[in-house]
Design a protein around this motif. Structure first.
Motif, PDB file in Angstrom:
ATOM      1  N   GLY A 173       0.877  -1.385   0.071  1.00  0.00           N
ATOM      2  CA  GLY A 173      -0.009  -0.041   0.052  1.00  0.00           C
ATOM      3  C   GLY A 173       0.852   1.370  -0.019  1.00  0.00           C
ATOM      4  N   GLY A 174       0.464   2.253  -0.611  1.00  0.00           N
ATOM      5  CA  GLY A 174       0.906   3.661  -0.286  1.00  0.00           C
ATOM      6  C   GLY A 174       0.870   4.525   0.876  1.00  0.00           C
ATOM      7  N   VAL A 175       1.561   5.660   0.688  1.00  0.00           N
ATOM      8  CA  VAL A 175       1.694   6.411   1.901  1.00  0.00           C
ATOM      9  C   VAL A 175       0.986   7.882   1.471  1.00  0.00           C
ATOM     10  CG1 VAL A 175       3.060   5.026   3.545  1.00  0.00           C
ATOM     11  CG2 VAL A 175       4.061   7.010   1.908  1.00  0.00           C
ATOM     12  N   VAL A 176       0.489   8.636   2.434  1.00  0.00           N
ATOM     13  CA  VAL A 176       0.260  10.089   2.105  1.00  0.00           C
ATOM     14  C   VAL A 176       1.360  10.805   2.842  1.00  0.00           C
ATOM     15  CG1 VAL A 176      -1.235  12.184   2.941  1.00  0.00           C
ATOM     16  CG2 VAL A 176      -2.238  10.071   1.931  1.00  0.00           C
ATOM     17  N   VAL A 177       1.990  11.712   2.140  1.00  0.00           N
ATOM     18  CA  VAL A 177       3.125  12.775   2.743  1.00  0.00           C
ATOM     19  C   VAL A 177       2.787  14.029   2.291  1.00  0.00           C
ATOM     20  CG1 VAL A 177       4.666  12.489   0.767  1.00  0.00           C
ATOM     21  CG2 VAL A 177       5.443  13.001   2.804  1.00  0.00           C
ATOM     22  N   GLU A 178       3.262  15.226   3.217  1.00  0.00           N
ATOM     23  CA  GLU A 178       2.903  16.255   3.040  1.00  0.00           C
ATOM     24  C   GLU A 178       3.527  16.981   1.711  1.00  0.00           C
ATOM     25  OE1 GLU A 178       3.895  16.522   6.865  1.00  0.00           O
ATOM     26  OE2 GLU A 178       2.204  17.774   7.559  1.00  0.00           O
ATOM     27  N   ARG A 179       3.153  18.134   1.488  1.00  0.00           N
ATOM     28  CA  ARG A 179       3.984  18.473   0.006  1.00  0.00           C
ATOM     29  C   ARG A 179       3.924  20.296   0.519  1.00  0.00           C
ATOM     30  NH1 ARG A 179       5.858  18.437  -5.040  1.00  0.00           N
ATOM     31  NH2 ARG A 179       5.571  20.205  -6.235  1.00  0.00           N
ATOM     32  N   PRO A 180       5.121  20.875   0.923  1.00  0.00           N
ATOM     33  CA  PRO A 180       6.490  19.994   1.381  1.00  0.00           C
ATOM     34  C   PRO A 180       6.483  19.263   2.531  1.00  0.00           C
ATOM     35  CG  PRO A 180       6.577  22.256   1.769  1.00  0.00           C
ATOM     36  CD  PRO A 180       5.310  22.187   1.198  1.00  0.00           C
ATOM     37  N   ALA A 181       7.615  18.395   2.560  1.00  0.00           N
ATOM     38  CA  ALA A 181       8.017  17.619   3.905  1.00  0.00           C
ATOM     39  C   ALA A 181       9.102  17.459   4.349  1.00  0.00           C
ATOM     40  CB  ALA A 181       7.260  16.232   3.665  1.00  0.00           C
ATOM     41  N   GLU A 238       1.224  13.042  -2.497  1.00  0.00           N
ATOM     42  CA  GLU A 238       1.549  14.192  -1.831  1.00  0.00           C
ATOM     43  C   GLU A 238       0.464  14.921  -1.554  1.00  0.00           C
ATOM     44  OE1 GLU A 238       4.992  15.213  -4.886  1.00  0.00           O
ATOM     45  OE2 GLU A 238       5.392  16.060  -2.930  1.00  0.00           O
ATOM     46  N   VAL A 239       0.425  15.731  -0.423  1.00  0.00           N
ATOM     47  CA  VAL A 239      -0.964  16.502  -0.146  1.00  0.00           C
ATOM     48  C   VAL A 239      -0.450  17.791   0.225  1.00  0.00           C
ATOM     49  CG1 VAL A 239      -2.835  16.769   1.278  1.00  0.00           C
ATOM     50  CG2 VAL A 239      -2.461  14.473   0.242  1.00  0.00           C
ATOM     51  N   PRO A 240      -0.901  18.808  -0.439  1.00  0.00           N
ATOM     52  CA  PRO A 240      -0.299  20.249  -0.239  1.00  0.00           C
ATOM     53  C   PRO A 240      -0.481  20.713   1.199  1.00  0.00           C
ATOM     54  CG  PRO A 240      -1.727  20.301  -2.153  1.00  0.00           C
ATOM     55  CD  PRO A 240      -1.712  19.303  -1.537  1.00  0.00           C
ATOM     56  N   PRO A 250       2.445  17.795  12.476  1.00  0.00           N
ATOM     57  CA  PRO A 250       1.254  18.609  12.754  1.00  0.00           C
ATOM     58  C   PRO A 250       1.755  20.004  13.307  1.00  0.00           C
ATOM     59  CG  PRO A 250       1.104  16.823  13.831  1.00  0.00           C
ATOM     60  CD  PRO A 250       2.098  16.595  13.379  1.00  0.00           C
ATOM     61  N   THR A 251       2.731  19.742  14.100  1.00  0.00           N
ATOM     62  CA  THR A 251       3.101  20.994  14.929  1.00  0.00           C
ATOM     63  C   THR A 251       4.618  21.523  14.398  1.00  0.00           C
ATOM     64  OG1 THR A 251       1.860  20.008  16.675  1.00  0.00           O
ATOM     65  CG2 THR A 251       3.267  21.829  17.384  1.00  0.00           C
ATOM     66  N   PHE A 252       4.312  22.849  14.245  1.00  0.00           N
ATOM     67  CA  PHE A 252       5.839  23.637  13.724  1.00  0.00           C
ATOM     68  C   PHE A 252       6.298  22.900  12.654  1.00  0.00           C
ATOM     69  CE2 PHE A 252       6.116  24.138  18.503  1.00  0.00           C
ATOM     70  CZ  PHE A 252       4.886  25.046  18.490  1.00  0.00           C
ATOM     71  N   HIS A 253       5.244  22.274  11.434  1.00  0.00           N
ATOM     72  CA  HIS A 253       5.987  21.506  10.165  1.00  0.00           C
ATOM     73  C   HIS A 253       7.381  22.018   9.802  1.00  0.00           C
ATOM     74  CE1 HIS A 253       5.664  21.076   6.063  1.00  0.00           C
ATOM     75  NE2 HIS A 253       5.348  19.660   6.223  1.00  0.00           N
ATOM     76  N   ASN A 254       7.890  21.111   9.556  1.00  0.00           N
ATOM     77  CA  ASN A 254       9.201  21.333   8.869  1.00  0.00           C
ATOM     78  C   ASN A 254       9.059  20.897   7.329  1.00  0.00           C
ATOM     79  OD1 ASN A 254      11.856  21.525   7.975  1.00  0.00           O
ATOM     80  ND2 ASN A 254      12.596  19.665   9.268  1.00  0.00           N
ATOM     81  N   PRO A 255       9.042  22.040   6.489  1.00  0.00           N
ATOM     82  CA  PRO A 255       9.707  23.423   6.579  1.00  0.00           C
ATOM     83  C   PRO A 255       8.830  24.561   6.800  1.00  0.00           C
ATOM     84  CG  PRO A 255       9.509  22.832   4.221  1.00  0.00           C
ATOM     85  CD  PRO A 255       8.707  21.554   5.135  1.00  0.00           C
ATOM     86  N   THR A 256       7.581  24.341   6.739  1.00  0.00           N
ATOM     87  CA  THR A 256       6.641  25.490   6.536  1.00  0.00           C
ATOM     88  C   THR A 256       6.341  26.383   7.881  1.00  0.00           C
ATOM     89  OG1 THR A 256       4.520  24.364   6.394  1.00  0.00           O
ATOM     90  CG2 THR A 256       5.615  24.880   4.571  1.00  0.00           C
ATOM     91  N   GLY A 257       6.389  25.616   8.873  1.00  0.00           N
ATOM     92  CA  GLY A 257       6.222  25.995  10.297  1.00  0.00           C
ATOM     93  C   GLY A 257       4.948  25.887  10.686  1.00  0.00           C
ATOM     94  N   THR A 258       3.978  25.421   9.807  1.00  0.00           N
ATOM     95  CA  THR A 258       2.536  25.634   9.961  1.00  0.00           C
ATOM     96  C   THR A 258       2.147  24.698  11.068  1.00  0.00           C
ATOM     97  OG1 THR A 258       2.041  24.046   8.229  1.00  0.00           O
ATOM     98  CG2 THR A 258       1.750  26.187   7.762  1.00  0.00           C
ATOM     99  N   THR A 259       1.132  24.907  11.968  1.00  0.00           N
ATOM    100  CA  THR A 259       0.518  23.891  12.964  1.00  0.00           C
ATOM    101  C   THR A 259      -0.787  23.608  12.786  1.00  0.00           C
ATOM    102  OG1 THR A 259       2.035  24.613  14.587  1.00  0.00           O
ATOM    103  CG2 THR A 259      -0.153  23.760  15.332  1.00  0.00           C
ATOM    104  N   ILE A 260      -1.376  22.320  12.619  1.00  0.00           N
ATOM    105  CA  ILE A 260      -2.679  22.122  12.218  1.00  0.00           C
ATOM    106  C   ILE A 260      -3.522  22.377  13.440  1.00  0.00           C
ATOM    107  CG2 ILE A 260      -4.132  20.226  11.711  1.00  0.00           C
ATOM    108  CD1 ILE A 260      -1.906  18.768  10.333  1.00  0.00           C
ATOM    109  N   PRO A 261      -4.650  23.215  13.330  1.00  0.00           N
ATOM    110  CA  PRO A 261      -5.487  23.638  14.467  1.00  0.00           C
ATOM    111  C   PRO A 261      -6.226  22.257  15.182  1.00  0.00           C
ATOM    112  CG  PRO A 261      -5.975  24.833  12.641  1.00  0.00           C
ATOM    113  CD  PRO A 261      -4.870  23.779  12.106  1.00  0.00           C
TER     114      PRO A 261
END
Ligand SMILES: Cc1ncc(COP(=O)(O)O)c(C=O)c1O
Length: 501
Positions: free
Chosen positions: A214-222, A239-241, A268-279
């Motif tokens: 099976g496959g995996v979902v990864v963030e874009r960027p990650a 890849e999911v943006p 989900p917290t301080f995402h590397n590289p974008t720094g975003t945090t999922i509420p």
């Protein structure tokens, strides 16, 4: 399913525009459409709505939409077809889902730009903005050093020169169980595997997914370490943006429906590289989407303690119903002691056996002496001392860096200040070849991580990550100035004039 044909314009195209953020409406529209194209919700040759129609629907000036379309065209994602309007390009540089097995032809060029920038960081007279971890003196290293000294000179030293079970030393498993309980994660010591850093925890989970298929979902960027682990496991990646609030869950939902991946990898917290945090609400939705579609979650939580602004958001692993769904991976290097190469993985009980076998086959066990010293470090409460020291040291440096960047960076560069972590993500609202970055950086004596290192496939836009973990405070102003000059240089060399309309 061809979403562009079966879904109404409102459903597919309408981004939820946020008029309260610093991100321009044009950028929000561009990012939304790029995400739809990269995730294939808008397939090749799908028409984009006429500029005026989309502008009317969104309540924005048609020029705003036209500029967003133009930027998509510059990035190679769409093309104008004269009277037939704008369409998604049929041969695009970056698409998801994609398998890492077939890397694009330009891989060597891309990798070498990132690698050369990292090499540049070690060159004399270069200020390195590449260290995404703390300096020893700003971390718990002094206390850890004392714990090691006590152990090796103490009467029980011989206990640490023997082989232990693959899961790790019981005293450290217990310390980890108590430590995560303080952030709301209930996990008995028996579900803790001690690993060689967060990276090995990630790698073990991906290897075990490969065994099940099976496959995996990864963030874009990650984070590039997860991309490397996916690549070396030979897994198919979807890849999911990532947007300003983390992974785009609408796109995730359609990938889950259409592709049925086994695992969702998320930082989900301080995402590397974008720094975003999922509420928190989105975290709950993410968990429920995974459950609904039979996927597991790999939560890569590299440094939740390093929060400079706002309230802590509970980990996915702390939410109700997470225990049988979420693998929780952490290292101790970012928020406690760098370089000791220890971390842990919390494992859903039904996956424990195969994961222990994978750990044993990787390296039998993590080093006993380091584990013993770390257990002592936690027992004495030094982890709290370390976190306090880090926050005291880095909060003012982060402010200093943000102020200096505001003064030094060209206007075309956008800084995305995160609520925590030791890195900042910079994006450029113009297109420029990543290969030019190295020359500009080298010319001005500054190094950073090129954005391309964080994408499985070449990105549509130019971005970079700068990290201030290893930058001494007295070099911050100079670092910002050099960075500003190198990016100005890049803009002048690559883009003589602003984007035409
Ligand atoms: C998001 C993320 N996850 C995991 C890791 C791996 O960390 P460790 O040093 O604990 O292996 C890193 C390191 O940079 C990271 O940034």
């Amino acid at each position: 399913m061809d979403l562009a044909v079966t879904t109404s314009i409102d459903d597919v195209f309408a981004p939820k525009l946020d008029r309260t953020t610093a991100e321009s409406l044009r950028e929000q529209i561009r990012r939304h459409l790029a995400g739809l194209i990269e995730s294939r919700r808008l397939p090749p040759a799908a028409p984009l709505p006429p500029v005026r129609a989309l502008a009317a629907m969104l309540g924005v000036n048609p020029m705003t939409v036209a500029k967003a379309y133009r930027e998509l065209a510059v990035a190679g994602l769409v093309e104008g077809r004269g009277r037939s309007g704008t369409r998604v390009r049929t041969a695009r540089p970056s698409l998801a889902p994609q398998s890492h097995r077939s890397l694009p032809r330009d891989r060597h060029e891309r990798v070498s730009t990132s690698e050369r920038l990292f090499e540049l960081a070690r060159a004399p007279n270069v200020i390195a903005l590449t260290g995404n971890y703390p300096r020893p003196e700003d971390s718990g290293a002094p206390e850890f050093q004392a714990c090691v000294a006590e152990l090796v000179s103490g009467p029980l030293a011989a206990n640490y020169f023997r082989y232990d079970p693959p899961a790790g030393r019981r005293e450290l498993q217990e310390a980890v169980s108590g430590f995560v309980a303080s952030s709301g994660i209930a996990c008995p010591p028996g579900r803790v595997i001690i690993t060689a850093g967060g990276q090995q925890a990630i790698d073990l989970v991906l290897r075990s997914v490969r065994q099940r298929g099976g496959g995996v979902v990864v963030e874009r960027p990650a984070y590039f370490g997860i991309l490397n682990a996916i690549r070396s496991a030979g897994l198919r990646a979807y890849e999911v943006p990532v947007g300003p609030a983390g992974m785009d869950l609408d796109i995730l939902e359609s990938v889950l429906k259409q592709e049925g991946p086994r695992l969702i990898c998320v930082n989900p917290t301080f995402h590397n590289p974008t720094g975003t945090t999922i509420p928190i609400e989105s975290r709950r939705r993410l968990l429920s989407l995974a459950r609904q579609h039979g996927a597991l979650i790999l939560e890569d939580d590299h440094c939740p303690e390093l929060r400079f602004d706002g309230e802590q958001v509970p980990a996915l692993a702390a939410l109700e119903g997470a225990a049988d769904l979420v693998f929780y991976a952490r290292g101790f290097g970012k928020a406690f002691v760098p370089g000791i190469r220890l971390g842990f993985l919390l494992v859903p009980v039904s996956h424990l056996r195969p994961l222990l076998a994978t750990k044993a086959s990787a390296d039998l066990q993590s080093t006993a002496l380091m584990q013993g010293a770390l257990a002592r470090f936690f027992a004495r409460g030094h982890h709290q001392t370390a976190t306090n020291r880090l926050l005291t040291a880095y909060a003012p440096r982060r402010e200093q860096l943000l102020r200096a960047l505001a003064d030094c960076l060209p206007q075309a560069i956008r800084v995305h200040p995160p609520a925590g972590g030791l890195s900042l993500w910079l994006t450029m609202d113009r297109a420029a070849p990543a290969s030019e970055l190295y020359y500009c950086a080298a010319g001005h004596g500054v190094a950073f991580a090129a954005g391309e290192a964080f994408y499985a496939r070449p990105p549509a836009e130019l971005a970079l990550r700068i990290s201030f973990g290893l930058t001494p405070p007295e070099q911050i102003a100079e670092a910002a100035e050099r960075l500003g000059n190198s990016l100005r240089d890049l803009l002048e060399r690559c883009i003589a004039s602003p984007l035409p309309l």
